[in-house]
Design a protein around this motif. Structure first.
Motif, short mmCIF file in Angstrom:
data_model
loop_
_atom_site.label_atom_id
_atom_site.label_comp_id
_atom_site.label_asym_id
_atom_site.label_seq_id
_atom_site.Cartn_x
_atom_site.Cartn_y
_atom_site.Cartn_z
N SER A 135 28.01 22.65 64.51
CA SER A 135 28.87 23.72 65.04
C SER A 135 30.03 23.16 65.84
CB SER A 135 28.05 24.67 65.91
OG SER A 135 27.47 23.97 67.01
N THR A 136 30.14 21.83 65.95
CA THR A 136 31.24 21.21 66.70
C THR A 136 31.89 20.06 65.95
OG1 THR A 136 29.69 19.73 67.83
CG2 THR A 136 30.22 21.82 68.94
N GLN A 137 31.44 19.77 64.71
CA GLN A 137 31.96 18.63 63.98
C GLN A 137 32.16 18.96 62.50
OE1 GLN A 137 28.93 15.62 64.98
NE2 GLN A 137 30.51 14.50 66.13
N TYR A 138 33.09 18.25 61.88
CA TYR A 138 33.31 18.38 60.45
C TYR A 138 33.80 17.04 59.90
CZ TYR A 138 38.23 18.82 61.88
OH TYR A 138 39.46 18.60 62.44
N ILE A 139 33.71 16.91 58.58
CA ILE A 139 34.24 15.75 57.86
C ILE A 139 35.29 16.25 56.89
CG2 ILE A 139 33.73 13.88 56.25
CD1 ILE A 139 30.91 13.79 57.37
N LEU A 140 36.41 15.56 56.82
CA LEU A 140 37.51 15.97 55.97
C LEU A 140 37.82 14.89 54.96
CD1 LEU A 140 39.54 18.34 55.66
CD2 LEU A 140 41.07 17.10 57.19
N LYS A 141 37.87 15.23 53.68
CA LYS A 141 38.15 14.27 52.61
C LYS A 141 39.25 14.81 51.71
CE LYS A 141 33.39 12.53 52.49
NZ LYS A 141 32.19 12.29 51.64
N ASP A 142 40.03 13.86 51.09
CA ASP A 142 41.06 14.29 50.16
C ASP A 142 40.50 14.40 48.75
OD1 ASP A 142 40.84 11.74 49.12
OD2 ASP A 142 42.77 11.03 49.91
N ALA A 143 41.37 14.64 47.77
CA ALA A 143 40.92 14.89 46.40
C ALA A 143 40.20 13.70 45.79
CB ALA A 143 42.12 15.27 45.53
N THR A 144 40.49 12.49 46.25
CA THR A 144 39.84 11.29 45.71
C THR A 144 38.53 10.97 46.41
OG1 THR A 144 41.00 9.79 47.23
CG2 THR A 144 42.11 10.36 45.17
N GLY A 145 38.16 11.76 47.42
CA GLY A 145 36.95 11.50 48.18
C GLY A 145 37.15 10.61 49.39
N LYS A 146 38.39 10.23 49.65
CA LYS A 146 38.68 9.39 50.80
C LYS A 146 38.57 10.20 52.09
CE LYS A 146 42.42 6.70 52.91
NZ LYS A 146 43.84 6.28 52.80
N ASP A 147 37.89 9.64 53.07
CA ASP A 147 37.71 10.30 54.37
C ASP A 147 39.03 10.23 55.15
OD1 ASP A 147 37.02 11.17 56.92
OD2 ASP A 147 35.00 10.32 56.80
N VAL A 148 39.59 11.39 55.45
CA VAL A 148 40.86 11.45 56.19
C VAL A 148 40.67 12.15 57.53
CG1 VAL A 148 42.31 11.37 54.12
CG2 VAL A 148 41.51 13.59 54.99
N THR A 149 39.43 12.21 57.99
CA THR A 149 39.14 12.89 59.25
C THR A 149 39.91 12.29 60.40
OG1 THR A 149 36.89 13.25 58.41
CG2 THR A 149 37.28 13.74 60.73
N ALA A 150 40.08 10.97 60.37
CA ALA A 150 40.76 10.29 61.47
C ALA A 150 42.23 10.68 61.59
CB ALA A 150 40.63 8.78 61.30
N GLU A 151 42.81 11.25 60.54
CA GLU A 151 44.22 11.67 60.60
C GLU A 151 44.42 12.93 61.43
OE1 GLU A 151 46.35 11.98 56.96
OE2 GLU A 151 45.32 10.29 56.01
N VAL A 152 43.32 13.66 61.66
CA VAL A 152 43.41 14.96 62.33
C VAL A 152 43.16 14.79 63.83
CG1 VAL A 152 42.48 17.30 62.44
CG2 VAL A 152 42.60 16.09 60.25
N PRO A 153 44.01 15.36 64.68
CA PRO A 153 43.75 15.31 66.12
C PRO A 153 42.36 15.86 66.44
CG PRO A 153 45.96 16.14 65.72
CD PRO A 153 45.29 16.05 64.38
N GLY A 154 41.61 15.11 67.23
CA GLY A 154 40.24 15.49 67.54
C GLY A 154 39.22 14.73 66.73
N ASN A 155 39.69 14.10 65.64
CA ASN A 155 38.82 13.26 64.81
C ASN A 155 37.53 13.97 64.40
OD1 ASN A 155 38.13 10.88 63.44
ND2 ASN A 155 37.08 10.01 65.23
N GLY A 156 37.69 15.23 63.96
CA GLY A 156 36.54 15.96 63.45
C GLY A 156 35.77 16.73 64.50
N GLN A 157 36.17 16.66 65.75
CA GLN A 157 35.52 17.40 66.82
C GLN A 157 36.29 18.70 67.07
OE1 GLN A 157 32.74 16.53 68.54
NE2 GLN A 157 32.45 14.52 67.59
N PHE A 158 35.58 19.80 67.34
CA PHE A 158 36.25 21.06 67.66
C PHE A 158 35.37 21.89 68.59
CE2 PHE A 158 33.46 22.23 64.22
CZ PHE A 158 33.10 23.55 64.46
N ASP A 159 36.01 22.86 69.23
CA ASP A 159 35.30 23.80 70.10
C ASP A 159 35.83 25.19 69.80
OD1 ASP A 159 34.17 25.35 72.06
OD2 ASP A 159 34.61 23.96 73.71
#
Length: 525
Positions: free
Chosen positions: A236-260
């Motif tokens: 409920s506070t984390q997610y993983i983000l990947k592009d069409a090739t399956g590459k993890d791009v979570t680090a590109e997003v401010p918060g690095n996958g953490q949210f509130d």
């Protein structure tokens, strides 16, 4: 050499007549103030006067053109000001409707008000000038800029050609503005979507909003090439983000996958020029079960697919309709579907041909085929078109495509109105759709207002240019009049002296004529 009495008479007569003509001519030049009565008086001067007169006529035409441009631009500026005022009111209503305390009845009331504003903007964009020509259709002045389609969307029918008028030998200015350049180029901030993937059921408890473009340049450069993205919740506070090739791009997003989700600004996913919001509606879920309730939900983030609007020609012999369209071959669609839309023309009850819009006698077929059964679908230029009812020979359907890159203010108002008219009290899914429509409308209205402001700025610049050019033309006209006066007008002092001299010559020739006319050889006999 012998000189006869007749020769004496003729010579003196001719001199007298010439002197008399000179006196009359000079007197006419003084009386009229015009030195060059005919081209023979001064061939070079007469030629120069002709050139100057032509220039004077052109200056008068330029003055007329400038008056026409000023009148046209002033009227257009007034209409655009009214449209801008209407859009500002729509923005206020959108912000008002986004509050969480209003009910379906309140939103319905706002939707009704938006409907009135929509009609007003539609009417303003289809304004005519004093000659009965449409202001914003470009060169198609006899065609209304906008028409409303059956599905509530709007289609621009004009072109992007501005009408120019000459205001000097080297300068021409546009007397018109096209609705295409003003309204159709507004960037659509809401052209991306978040779609929940099965097996999760969209009950509105775990939601990701449609994206809003925060940087169009970054979107075109980076987001588009990596879509579709997958956003998978791990808690409920984390997610993983990947592009069409399956590459993890979570680090590109401010918060690095953490949210509130409970804090404003802490639940946004800012990915490559697009902002998505995470919305968790889990008030009835125990705190210990929050992670389990959210984990495993997967959303795809991507640009909205192209949509289509279709209309049947009024003269169709059947009542069949094109009820839907779906891209089946992306490459064929991208390579072949006409930018201005396609015309499907049935040459028999089953055979059809496809042309680019508008259809003319010289149009070339870009696709053809035949139906296998009544009410069947047809596929052409990479798109499958669904039909309802049996078609007949002579039926025509016009199909336009929308890639959602841009959106006119009319469509923005229409979509917002329809969204607010849909009941959503107690329905989390409907509420999320309304929120998406409101957020998209606010951004699109800002872009539309910016486009109108740019158009008004362009009008102001042209009006200023007209004022400057008018001053230059007046100065040129004064110089022209001065030169024409110097060449063609009579110099009174010189002419008076010349007239006195000519009168003396006339008197002398008259006396000589009298004396000569009395002479005869018989007087010497």
């Amino acid at each position: 050499m012998r000189i006869s009495t007749a020769q004496f008479f003729e010579t003196s007569t001719t001199k007298y007549q010439n002197n008399f003509s000179s006196v009359v001519k000079t007197q006419e030049q003084i009386d009229s103030g015009v030195r060059i009565q005919t081209a023979a008086d001064d061939p070079v001067g007469a030629g120069r006067l002709l050139q100057l007169q032509q220039q004077k006529d052109m200056l008068l035409q330029y003055a007329g053109n400038m008056n026409s441009i000023k009148s046209s631009l002033t009227n257009q500026e007034s209409v655009l000001d009214s449209i801008n005022t209407a859009l500002q009111k729509v923005s206020e209503l959108a912000l008002q409707s986004g509050g969480g305390v209003i009910s379906d009845a309140d939103r319905k009331s706002i939707a009704d008000e938006l409907g009135n504003i929509e009609e007003q903007v539609f009417s303003l964009l289809n304004s005519k000038d004093e000659s009965g020509n449409y202001m914003f259709s470009g060169s198609k002045t006899d065609v209304a800029p906008y028409v409303r389609n059956n599905d509530g969307t709007y289609t621009y029918q004009g072109d992007d050609t501005q009408l120019n008028l000459q205001v000097s030998d080297t300068l021409s200015l546009a007397a018109s503005n096209t609705a295409k350049s003003i309204m159709e180029g507004s960037v659509n901030t809401g052209r991306t979507q978040a779609v929940l993937q099965p097996p999760s059921v969209n009950d509105g408890k775990v939601a990701v909003s449609d994206g809003l473009i925060s940087s169009n340049q970054t979107f075109n450069k980076s987001f588009a090439e990596g879509q579709p993205y997958t956003l998978e919740f791990t808690s409920s506070t984390q997610y993983i983000l990947k592009d069409a090739t399956g590459k993890d791009v979570t680090a590109e997003v401010p918060g690095n996958g953490q949210f509130d989700s409970t804090k404003e600004g802490a639940h946004s996913v800012n990915l490559r020029g697009v902002k998505f919001d995470i919305n968790l509606n889990l008030a009835d879920v125990p705190a210990a079960d929050l992670d389990a309730a959210v984990k495993g939900h997967v959303f795809t983030l991507e640009a909205k697919p192209d949509s289509f609007n279709a209309s049947r020609s009024p003269g169709n012999p059947s009542t069949a309709q094109v009820t839907g369209a779906t891209v089946t071959d992306a490459k064929a669609y991208g390579d072949s579907f006409p930018g201005n839309g396609a015309v499907i023309k049935f040459t028999s009850d089953t055979e059809y041909e496809v042309y680019a819009q508008p259809l003319s006698a010289n149009s070339k077929v870009i696709g053809k085929g035949s139906l296998s059964a009544a009410g069947d679908s047809l596929t052409a230029v990479g798109v499958k078109f669904d039909l309802s009812g049996a078609v007949k020979s002579g039926d025509q359907f016009v199909v336009g495509a929308n890639n959602h890159q841009t959106q006119s203010a009319l469509d923005t108002i229409s979509q917002l109105r329809q969204a607010l008219a849909t009941p959503s009290d107690g329905d989390l899914v409907a509420q999320q759709k309304q929120k998406n429509a409101i957020n998209s409308a606010i951004g699109n209205l800002q872009n539309a207002s910016a486009g109108i402001d740019n158009a008004r700025g362009s009008i102001g610049a042209r009006l200023k240019a007209i004022d400057i050019q008018a001053s230059e033309n007046v100065s040129m006209g004064l110089a022209n009049d001065s030169t024409m006066a110097a060449i063609g007008n009579t110099d009174m002092a010189s002419a008076s002296i010349e007239l006195s001299f000519q009168k003396a010559m006339l008197e002398a020739s008259q006396l000589a004529f009298v004396k000569i006319s009395q002479l005869s050889l018989f007087n010497k006999l």
